[in-house]
Design a protein around this motif. Structure first.
Motif, short mmCIF file in Angstrom:
data_model
loop_
_atom_site.label_atom_id
_atom_site.label_comp_id
_atom_site.label_asym_id
_atom_site.label_seq_id
_atom_site.Cartn_x
_atom_site.Cartn_y
_atom_site.Cartn_z
N ARG A 94 -22.22 -16.18 8.16
CA ARG A 94 -20.95 -15.62 8.27
C ARG A 94 -19.93 -15.73 7.91
N PRO A 96 -17.57 -15.70 4.96
CA PRO A 96 -17.67 -15.39 3.68
C PRO A 96 -18.97 -15.73 3.58
N ARG A 98 -21.33 -13.78 4.28
CA ARG A 98 -21.26 -12.35 4.18
C ARG A 98 -21.27 -11.90 3.23
N ARG A 99 -20.79 -12.11 2.14
CA ARG A 99 -20.54 -11.37 0.92
C ARG A 99 -20.60 -12.86 -0.27
N VAL A 162 -27.84 -10.94 -0.19
CA VAL A 162 -25.87 -11.22 -0.51
C VAL A 162 -26.53 -11.71 -1.94
N PRO A 167 -19.18 -11.70 -5.07
CA PRO A 167 -19.25 -11.35 -3.46
C PRO A 167 -19.68 -9.91 -4.05
N ARG A 168 -20.06 -9.47 -2.30
CA ARG A 168 -20.45 -8.24 -1.94
C ARG A 168 -19.34 -7.26 -2.04
N SER A 170 -18.91 -5.04 0.33
CA SER A 170 -19.08 -5.35 2.14
C SER A 170 -19.50 -5.96 2.58
N PRO A 171 -19.45 -7.28 3.95
CA PRO A 171 -19.89 -7.61 4.27
C PRO A 171 -21.31 -7.04 5.04
N TRP A 172 -22.17 -7.73 4.23
CA TRP A 172 -23.95 -7.84 4.60
C TRP A 172 -23.83 -8.53 6.53
N HIS A 173 -24.30 -7.82 7.58
CA HIS A 173 -25.20 -7.30 8.60
C HIS A 173 -26.39 -7.68 8.81
#
Length: 177
Positions: A94, A96, A98-99, A162, A167-168, A170-173
């Motif tokens: 969740r 940060p 996610r990136r 990730v 950081p990526r 876009s956030p990873w889902h």
């Protein structure tokens, strides 16, 4: 269905913060600065000397905010703390996380680099470089295998998507399977 795993006591989370990032970002710099000296403003002319001040304060502020957010997520979503002796029981993916896989360490990196810039201290810059080097060895050799043991395929999917440090965009889902 709500998670029934109890939250770790606040005192344990705060103790971990004081012992780990507190020592790294406060105690060590306080011990290094008086013995090594500093050059705030880096002897830049007048107005230009404000640039390291603002950059350093920005890095420190960002790092503190990132560390605080991470500590909260580790406690609330992970049901543990940042300490290896009190690890999370749930994989946190969740905010940060996610990136970037290590936002706590990224926050510490930011604070340490910010302190070196802010105080114009070569000793603090060397401390930052040493800390980055140590984590570049420790995390892939110790922390990541431990996470793989605890969280298995979920962690492997996370690790594959990730990045560790940068950081990526876009956030990873995470896909629910």
């Amino acid at each position: 269905m709500a998670d029934q795993t109890p939250l770790p006591p606040t005192w344990r989370v705060l103790a971990a913060v004081l012992i780990l990032p507190g020592t790294l970002t406060v105690v060590v710099p306080v011990l290094l600065l008086p013995t090594s000296g500093s050059t705030p403003g880096w002897t830049l002319p007048e107005v230009a000397a404000l640039a390291p001040l603002f950059l350093g304060l920005g890095l420190v502020g960002y790092g503190i905010q990132l560390m605080a957010h991470t500590v909260s997520l580790l406690r609330q979503a992970g049901r543990g703390s940042l300490a290896p002796w009190d690890p999370t029981t749930k994989l946190v993916v969740r905010g940060p996380y996610r990136r970037v896989r290590n936002p706590m360490i990224s926050g510490v990196f930011s604070v340490l680099l910010g302190e070196a810039v802010l105080f114009g201290s070569t000793a603090l810059l060397l401390w930052f470089a040493l800390f980055v080097t140590l984590n570049s060895v420790y995390i892939p050799l110790v922390e990541e295998p431990g996470l793989m043991k605890r969280f298995g395929r979920d962690y492997l999917a996370y690790k594959d998507n990730v990045p560790r440090w940068l950081p990526r965009r876009s956030p990873w889902h995470r896909r629910n399977s």
